[in-house]
Design a protein around this motif. Structure first.
Motif, PDB file in Angstrom:
ATOM      1  N   LYS A   1      38.973  41.075  51.138  1.00 58.22           N
ATOM      2  CA  LYS A   1      38.547  41.795  50.116  1.00 58.22           C
ATOM      3  C   LYS A   1      39.430  41.463  48.900  1.00 58.22           C
ATOM      4  O   LYS A   1      39.171  41.612  47.629  1.00 58.22           O
ATOM      5  N   GLY A   2      40.928  41.826  49.071  1.00 55.37           N
ATOM      6  CA  GLY A   2      41.826  41.547  47.915  1.00 55.37           C
ATOM      7  C   GLY A   2      41.563  40.130  47.404  1.00 55.37           C
ATOM      8  O   GLY A   2      41.708  39.932  46.161  1.00 55.37           O
ATOM      9  N   THR A   3      41.500  39.195  48.318  1.00 49.43           N
ATOM     10  CA  THR A   3      41.421  37.815  47.809  1.00 49.43           C
ATOM     11  C   THR A   3      40.253  37.583  46.748  1.00 49.43           C
ATOM     12  O   THR A   3      40.332  36.868  45.728  1.00 49.43           O
ATOM     13  N   GLN A   4      39.056  38.026  47.267  1.00 51.23           N
ATOM     14  CA  GLN A   4      37.901  37.964  46.474  1.00 51.23           C
ATOM     15  C   GLN A   4      37.921  38.823  45.174  1.00 51.23           C
ATOM     16  O   GLN A   4      37.400  38.481  44.171  1.00 51.23           O
ATOM     17  N   CYS A   5      38.407  40.017  45.434  1.00 47.31           N
ATOM     18  CA  CYS A   5      38.563  40.728  44.209  1.00 47.31           C
ATOM     19  C   CYS A   5      39.167  40.089  43.132  1.00 47.31           C
ATOM     20  O   CYS A   5      38.845  40.278  41.879  1.00 47.31           O
ATOM     21  N   ALA A   6      40.313  39.319  43.373  1.00 53.12           N
ATOM     22  CA  ALA A   6      41.200  38.841  42.244  1.00 53.12           C
ATOM     23  C   ALA A   6      40.097  37.651  41.432  1.00 53.12           C
ATOM     24  O   ALA A   6      40.204  37.559  40.443  1.00 53.12           O
ATOM     25  N   LYS A   7      39.295  37.095  42.585  1.00 52.54           N
ATOM     26  CA  LYS A   7      38.546  35.930  41.727  1.00 52.54           C
ATOM     27  C   LYS A   7      37.188  36.600  40.874  1.00 52.54           C
ATOM     28  O   LYS A   7      36.985  36.249  39.806  1.00 52.54           O
ATOM     29  N   ILE A   8      36.779  37.863  41.656  1.00 51.05           N
ATOM     30  CA  ILE A   8      35.741  38.453  40.682  1.00 51.05           C
ATOM     31  C   ILE A   8      36.362  39.040  39.406  1.00 51.05           C
ATOM     32  O   ILE A   8      35.786  38.835  38.368  1.00 51.05           O
ATOM     33  N   VAL A   9      37.395  39.379  39.323  1.00 46.45           N
ATOM     34  CA  VAL A   9      38.245  39.948  38.127  1.00 46.45           C
ATOM     35  C   VAL A   9      38.191  39.076  37.042  1.00 46.45           C
ATOM     36  O   VAL A   9      37.837  39.135  35.833  1.00 46.45           O
ATOM     37  N   GLU A  10      38.809  37.547  37.569  1.00 47.79           N
ATOM     38  CA  GLU A  10      38.825  36.463  36.785  1.00 47.79           C
ATOM     39  C   GLU A  10      37.650  36.182  35.958  1.00 47.79           C
ATOM     40  O   GLU A  10      37.203  35.908  35.044  1.00 47.79           O
ATOM     41  N   LYS A  11      36.563  36.111  36.950  1.00 50.91           N
ATOM     42  CA  LYS A  11      35.287  35.656  36.473  1.00 50.91           C
ATOM     43  C   LYS A  11      34.530  36.635  35.883  1.00 50.91           C
ATOM     44  O   LYS A  11      33.550  36.306  34.795  1.00 50.91           O
ATOM     45  N   PHE A  12      34.228  37.805  36.286  1.00 52.05           N
ATOM     46  CA  PHE A  12      33.465  38.894  35.788  1.00 52.05           C
ATOM     47  C   PHE A  12      33.851  39.997  34.919  1.00 52.05           C
ATOM     48  O   PHE A  12      33.525  40.904  34.838  1.00 52.05           O
ATOM     49  N   GLN A  13      35.469  39.919  35.152  1.00 52.20           N
ATOM     50  CA  GLN A  13      36.208  40.922  34.217  1.00 52.20           C
ATOM     51  C   GLN A  13      35.971  42.421  34.603  1.00 52.20           C
ATOM     52  O   GLN A  13      35.742  43.541  33.771  1.00 52.20           O
ATOM     53  N   TYR A  14      36.074  42.705  35.978  1.00 53.20           N
ATOM     54  CA  TYR A  14      36.070  43.931  36.481  1.00 53.20           C
ATOM     55  C   TYR A  14      37.453  44.386  36.598  1.00 53.20           C
ATOM     56  O   TYR A  14      38.524  43.431  36.834  1.00 53.20           O
ATOM     57  N   VAL A  15      37.808  45.654  36.739  1.00 57.50           N
ATOM     58  CA  VAL A  15      39.154  46.035  37.133  1.00 57.50           C
ATOM     59  C   VAL A  15      39.043  46.383  38.409  1.00 57.50           C
ATOM     60  O   VAL A  15      38.291  47.014  38.890  1.00 57.50           O
TER      61      VAL A  15
END
Ligand code: ADP
Ligand code: AMP
Length: 219
Positions: A46-60
């Motif tokens: 979860k944490g690993t993918q969240c970091a990628k999502i933050v970068e690509k889609f600008q979520y917090v």
């Protein structure tokens, strides 16, 4: 006496009750903060993918576990010992604490798109969130990282061996964390599934392959 968190907890506690989820929207909202809940077993990535999502889609990215560990480590916290006991036992911290930490962090960020990782983990979490935040946020969907217990366990043990410093990356805590996941969290995933809100990802693949599927869930 214990500051903002305690005041918020008092507020959440006083208004808690059981209520079903209403008015769930799957689309982005222009007005309300948008929330994607991120669920899956311990070590599913979860944490690993969240970091990628933050970068690509600008979520917090807000991890319930990280916020609880931060609170536990805050000198003078009234909840440090209680939180540590739950973490070691792989059990679930009362929602008044977790929900207040999430609400504070959302407010502090000043942003409107959130990945809430490791929450809601049980019915208590779900009901507490709905009562306190249900009308103030728009739940877009639940991102569910599906992974076998064996793979999750191996990843967490490797994370521990690599020096995560986490008091729960050991076999004994992991067994309890899995029991909690199967007993409490799967029911939440099934609940959202019945509402058509779950985007299920095969988390057993490599991080980049997993992210290819994650991107499709957001696009
Ligand atoms: P969670 O947040 O679900 O507990 P993490 O993202 O912290 O999981 O990942 C747990 C461990 O597994 C970390 O050490 C991470 O580097 C590793 N990991 C994450 N995703 C993968 C993957 N797809 N394949 C192999 N290892 C992974
Ligand atoms: P995690 O970092 O997501 O693996 O969570 C580590 C530990 O923090 C869990 O085993 C629980 O004890 C606690 N925790 C994390 N998220 C929650 C939550 N939503 N509600 C209560 N306790 C939680």
């Amino acid at each position: 006496m214990f500051g903002l968190l305690t005041r918020r907890i008092a507020c959440v506690t006083s208004s808690l009750g059981f209520r079903n989820i209403r008015n769930i929207k799957t689309k982005m909202s222009d007005e309300l903060p948008n929330v994607v809940f991120v669920l899956g077993g311990p070590g599913a990535g979860k944490g690993t993918q969240c970091a990628k999502i933050v970068e690509k889609f600008q979520y917090v990215h807000l991890s319930a576990g990280d916020l609880l560990r931060e609170e536990r480590n805050t000198p003078g916290s009234a909840f440090g010992e209680l939180i540590e006991n739950h973490i070691r036992n792989g059990s679930i911290v009362p929602v008044e604490i977790t929900c207040s930490l999430l609400a504070n962090a959302m407010e502090k960020s000043g942003q409107k798109k959130f990945l809430i990782d490791g929450f809601p983990r049980n019915k208590d979490n779900l009901d507490g969130w709905q009562k306190e935040m249900g009308d103030k946020t728009n739940v877009q969907f639940v991102l569910f990282f599906n992974c076998s217990q064996e793979t999750c366990m191996d990843r967490c043990l490797q994370r521990g061996a690599a020096g995560s410093g986490r008091s729960d990356d050991n076999e004994e805590s992991l067994k309890k964390r899995f029991q909690t996941y199967v007993k409490d969290t799967m029911a939440i995933i099934e609940y959202y599934e019945a509402l058509g809100l779950v985007r299920k990802i095969d988390a057993s693949q490599s991080p980049d392959q997993v992210f290819e599927d994650v991107k499709k869930a957001f696009e």
